[in-house]
Design a protein around this motif. Structure first.
Motif, PDB file in Angstrom:
ATOM      1  N   ARG A 143      39.957  29.195  39.814  1.00 61.83           N
ATOM      2  CA  ARG A 143      40.511  27.834  39.760  1.00 61.83           C
ATOM      3  C   ARG A 143      40.722  27.255  41.153  1.00 61.83           C
ATOM      4  O   ARG A 143      40.414  26.088  41.403  1.00 61.83           O
ATOM      5  N   ILE A 144      41.264  28.067  42.073  1.00 60.95           N
ATOM      6  CA  ILE A 144      41.503  27.525  43.412  1.00 60.95           C
ATOM      7  C   ILE A 144      40.174  27.283  44.129  1.00 60.95           C
ATOM      8  O   ILE A 144      40.049  26.343  44.910  1.00 60.95           O
ATOM      9  N   LEU A 145      39.162  28.102  43.846  1.00 60.96           N
ATOM     10  CA  LEU A 145      37.844  27.863  44.430  1.00 60.96           C
ATOM     11  C   LEU A 145      37.198  26.605  43.856  1.00 60.96           C
ATOM     12  O   LEU A 145      36.493  25.889  44.565  1.00 60.96           O
ATOM     13  N   ALA A 146      37.450  26.329  42.577  1.00 64.56           N
ATOM     14  CA  ALA A 146      36.939  25.085  41.985  1.00 64.56           C
ATOM     15  C   ALA A 146      37.612  23.877  42.638  1.00 64.56           C
ATOM     16  O   ALA A 146      36.966  22.862  42.913  1.00 64.56           O
ATOM     17  N   ALA A 147      38.911  23.995  42.907  1.00 66.25           N
ATOM     18  CA  ALA A 147      39.622  22.913  43.600  1.00 66.25           C
ATOM     19  C   ALA A 147      39.092  22.760  45.020  1.00 66.25           C
ATOM     20  O   ALA A 147      38.910  21.641  45.516  1.00 66.25           O
ATOM     21  N   TYR A 148      38.807  23.883  45.695  1.00 65.54           N
ATOM     22  CA  TYR A 148      38.248  23.864  47.047  1.00 65.54           C
ATOM     23  C   TYR A 148      36.881  23.179  47.033  1.00 65.54           C
ATOM     24  O   TYR A 148      36.576  22.363  47.899  1.00 65.54           O
ATOM     25  N   ARG A 149      36.088  23.493  46.037  1.00 66.21           N
ATOM     26  CA  ARG A 149      34.764  22.864  45.901  1.00 66.21           C
ATOM     27  C   ARG A 149      34.912  21.349  45.753  1.00 66.21           C
ATOM     28  O   ARG A 149      34.169  20.574  46.362  1.00 66.21           O
ATOM     29  N   THR A 150      35.858  20.942  44.945  1.00 67.03           N
ATOM     30  CA  THR A 150      36.130  19.513  44.780  1.00 67.03           C
ATOM     31  C   THR A 150      36.495  18.887  46.120  1.00 67.03           C
ATOM     32  O   THR A 150      35.972  17.833  46.488  1.00 67.03           O
ATOM     33  N   ALA A 151      37.377  19.546  46.866  1.00 67.76           N
ATOM     34  CA  ALA A 151      37.816  19.026  48.164  1.00 67.76           C
ATOM     35  C   ALA A 151      36.643  18.908  49.135  1.00 67.76           C
ATOM     36  O   ALA A 151      36.543  17.938  49.885  1.00 67.76           O
ATOM     37  N   CYS A 152      35.741  19.888  49.097  1.00 65.14           N
ATOM     38  CA  CYS A 152      34.580  19.873  49.987  1.00 65.14           C
ATOM     39  C   CYS A 152      33.652  18.692  49.702  1.00 65.14           C
ATOM     40  O   CYS A 152      32.958  18.219  50.593  1.00 65.14           O
ATOM     41  N   HIS A 153      33.639  18.220  48.465  1.00 68.76           N
ATOM     42  CA  HIS A 153      32.743  17.129  48.079  1.00 68.76           C
ATOM     43  C   HIS A 153      33.417  15.756  48.093  1.00 68.76           C
ATOM     44  O   HIS A 153      32.789  14.781  47.726  1.00 68.76           O
ATOM     45  N   LEU A 154      34.659  15.678  48.526  1.00 67.83           N
ATOM     46  CA  LEU A 154      35.354  14.391  48.499  1.00 67.83           C
ATOM     47  C   LEU A 154      34.672  13.326  49.356  1.00 67.83           C
ATOM     48  O   LEU A 154      34.663  12.172  48.999  1.00 67.83           O
ATOM     49  N   GLY A 155      34.095  13.695  50.459  1.00 66.23           N
ATOM     50  CA  GLY A 155      33.454  12.717  51.332  1.00 66.23           C
ATOM     51  C   GLY A 155      31.989  12.505  51.024  1.00 66.23           C
ATOM     52  O   GLY A 155      31.321  11.730  51.704  1.00 66.23           O
ATOM     53  N   ASP A 156      31.463  13.158  50.007  1.00 62.62           N
ATOM     54  CA  ASP A 156      30.056  13.075  49.659  1.00 62.62           C
ATOM     55  C   ASP A 156      29.838  11.926  48.675  1.00 62.62           C
ATOM     56  O   ASP A 156      30.189  12.035  47.512  1.00 62.62           O
ATOM     57  N   VAL A 199      47.862  15.454  52.197  1.00 58.55           N
ATOM     58  CA  VAL A 199      48.672  16.654  52.412  1.00 58.55           C
ATOM     59  C   VAL A 199      48.164  17.791  51.531  1.00 58.55           C
ATOM     60  O   VAL A 199      47.998  18.929  51.989  1.00 58.55           O
ATOM     61  N   VAL A 200      47.892  17.492  50.257  1.00 54.01           N
ATOM     62  CA  VAL A 200      47.367  18.496  49.329  1.00 54.01           C
ATOM     63  C   VAL A 200      45.979  18.943  49.788  1.00 54.01           C
ATOM     64  O   VAL A 200      45.669  20.136  49.791  1.00 54.01           O
ATOM     65  N   PHE A 201      45.149  17.993  50.197  1.00 54.04           N
ATOM     66  CA  PHE A 201      43.806  18.316  50.686  1.00 54.04           C
ATOM     67  C   PHE A 201      43.875  19.285  51.860  1.00 54.04           C
ATOM     68  O   PHE A 201      43.209  20.327  51.869  1.00 54.04           O
ATOM     69  N   ASP A 202      44.692  18.951  52.866  1.00 54.52           N
ATOM     70  CA  ASP A 202      44.817  19.795  54.064  1.00 54.52           C
ATOM     71  C   ASP A 202      45.336  21.185  53.714  1.00 54.52           C
ATOM     72  O   ASP A 202      44.834  22.193  54.209  1.00 54.52           O
ATOM     73  N   ARG A 203      46.346  21.241  52.858  1.00 51.09           N
ATOM     74  CA  ARG A 203      46.928  22.528  52.485  1.00 51.09           C
ATOM     75  C   ARG A 203      45.930  23.376  51.702  1.00 51.09           C
ATOM     76  O   ARG A 203      45.815  24.588  51.923  1.00 51.09           O
ATOM     77  N   LEU A 204      45.190  22.742  50.789  1.00 54.30           N
ATOM     78  CA  LEU A 204      44.178  23.456  50.011  1.00 54.30           C
ATOM     79  C   LEU A 204      43.114  24.039  50.928  1.00 54.30           C
ATOM     80  O   LEU A 204      42.747  25.214  50.806  1.00 54.30           O
ATOM     81  N   MET A 205      42.595  23.250  51.837  1.00 56.28           N
ATOM     82  CA  MET A 205      41.550  23.713  52.748  1.00 56.28           C
ATOM     83  C   MET A 205      42.060  24.871  53.608  1.00 56.28           C
ATOM     84  O   MET A 205      41.400  25.902  53.721  1.00 56.28           O
ATOM     85  N   ALA A 206      43.232  24.717  54.195  1.00 58.58           N
ATOM     86  CA  ALA A 206      43.791  25.760  55.058  1.00 58.58           C
ATOM     87  C   ALA A 206      44.062  27.038  54.270  1.00 58.58           C
ATOM     88  O   ALA A 206      43.731  28.142  54.717  1.00 58.58           O
ATOM     89  N   THR A 207      44.647  26.891  53.093  1.00 58.90           N
ATOM     90  CA  THR A 207      44.972  28.055  52.254  1.00 58.90           C
ATOM     91  C   THR A 207      43.708  28.824  51.877  1.00 58.90           C
ATOM     92  O   THR A 207      43.672  30.051  51.985  1.00 58.90           O
ATOM     93  N   CYS A 208      42.689  28.112  51.435  1.00 54.97           N
ATOM     94  CA  CYS A 208      41.449  28.784  51.029  1.00 54.97           C
ATOM     95  C   CYS A 208      40.761  29.447  52.213  1.00 54.97           C
ATOM     96  O   CYS A 208      40.308  30.589  52.111  1.00 54.97           O
ATOM     97  N   LEU A 209      40.691  28.748  53.335  1.00 55.70           N
ATOM     98  CA  LEU A 209      40.004  29.311  54.494  1.00 55.70           C
ATOM     99  C   LEU A 209      40.738  30.526  55.059  1.00 55.70           C
ATOM    100  O   LEU A 209      40.118  31.442  55.587  1.00 55.70           O
ATOM    101  N   MET A 210      42.047  30.553  54.933  1.00 58.88           N
ATOM    102  CA  MET A 210      42.820  31.679  55.461  1.00 58.88           C
ATOM    103  C   MET A 210      42.914  32.848  54.483  1.00 58.88           C
ATOM    104  O   MET A 210      42.958  34.000  54.911  1.00 58.88           O
ATOM    105  N   ASN A 211      42.946  32.586  53.178  1.00 50.70           N
ATOM    106  CA  ASN A 211      43.265  33.627  52.207  1.00 50.70           C
ATOM    107  C   ASN A 211      42.112  34.118  51.344  1.00 50.70           C
ATOM    108  O   ASN A 211      42.189  35.227  50.816  1.00 50.70           O
TER     109      ASN A 211
END
Length: 127
Positions: free
Chosen positions: A38-51, A96-108
């Motif tokens: 689920r968190i990877l699906a959210a990360y995928r969504t975040a990665c495509h926000l600017g596309d 804020v949610v976007f930044d936290r999601l990206m940082a959390t996924c990249l770190m964990n």
């Protein structure tokens, strides 16, 4: 029986700080495979926000859209797209949610992959 519209509403939600905390706990504290997906699906969504080709609305991106890099076999044949219907739809409107999601996924995520593939969470614990 639920209508199609009600089912779609159940599968889509706004990613809030509270929901992100819940996803983080499930994926990284409880070591849940489902939580990690689920968190990877959210990360995928975040990665495509600017596309712009993936953006369905100004709110976010549907997680059930094809990437374009899912080419199928050498003949160009692709399995039915119905298998993607089970994916959740995430909307991220808060920076804020976007930044936290990206940082959390990249770190964990790396540590969590290691846990499930090679560590205590893997089925083959042979040294």
């Amino acid at each position: 029986s639920k209508s199609e519209q009600e089912k779609e509403e159940d599968d889509s939600f706004l990613l809030t700080p509270a929901r992100l905390t819940s996803l983080e706990t499930s994926a990284f504290t409880s070591h849940s495979i489902k939580g990690l997906k689920r968190i990877l699906a959210a990360y995928r969504t975040a990665c495509h926000l600017g596309d712009p080709s993936k953006q369905e609305s100004k709110k976010g991106v549907r997680d059930d859209e094809s990437d374009g890099d899912d080419d199928g076999d050498e003949n160009g044949a692709r399995g039915t797209k119905k298998r993607k219907k089970n994916k959740r739809e995430f909307y991220i409107t808060s920076p804020v949610v976007f930044d936290r999601l990206m940082a959390t996924c990249l770190m964990n995520c790396q540590e969590e992959f290691h846990y499930h593939l090679l560590g205590d969470g893997s089925s083959g614990k042979g040294g």
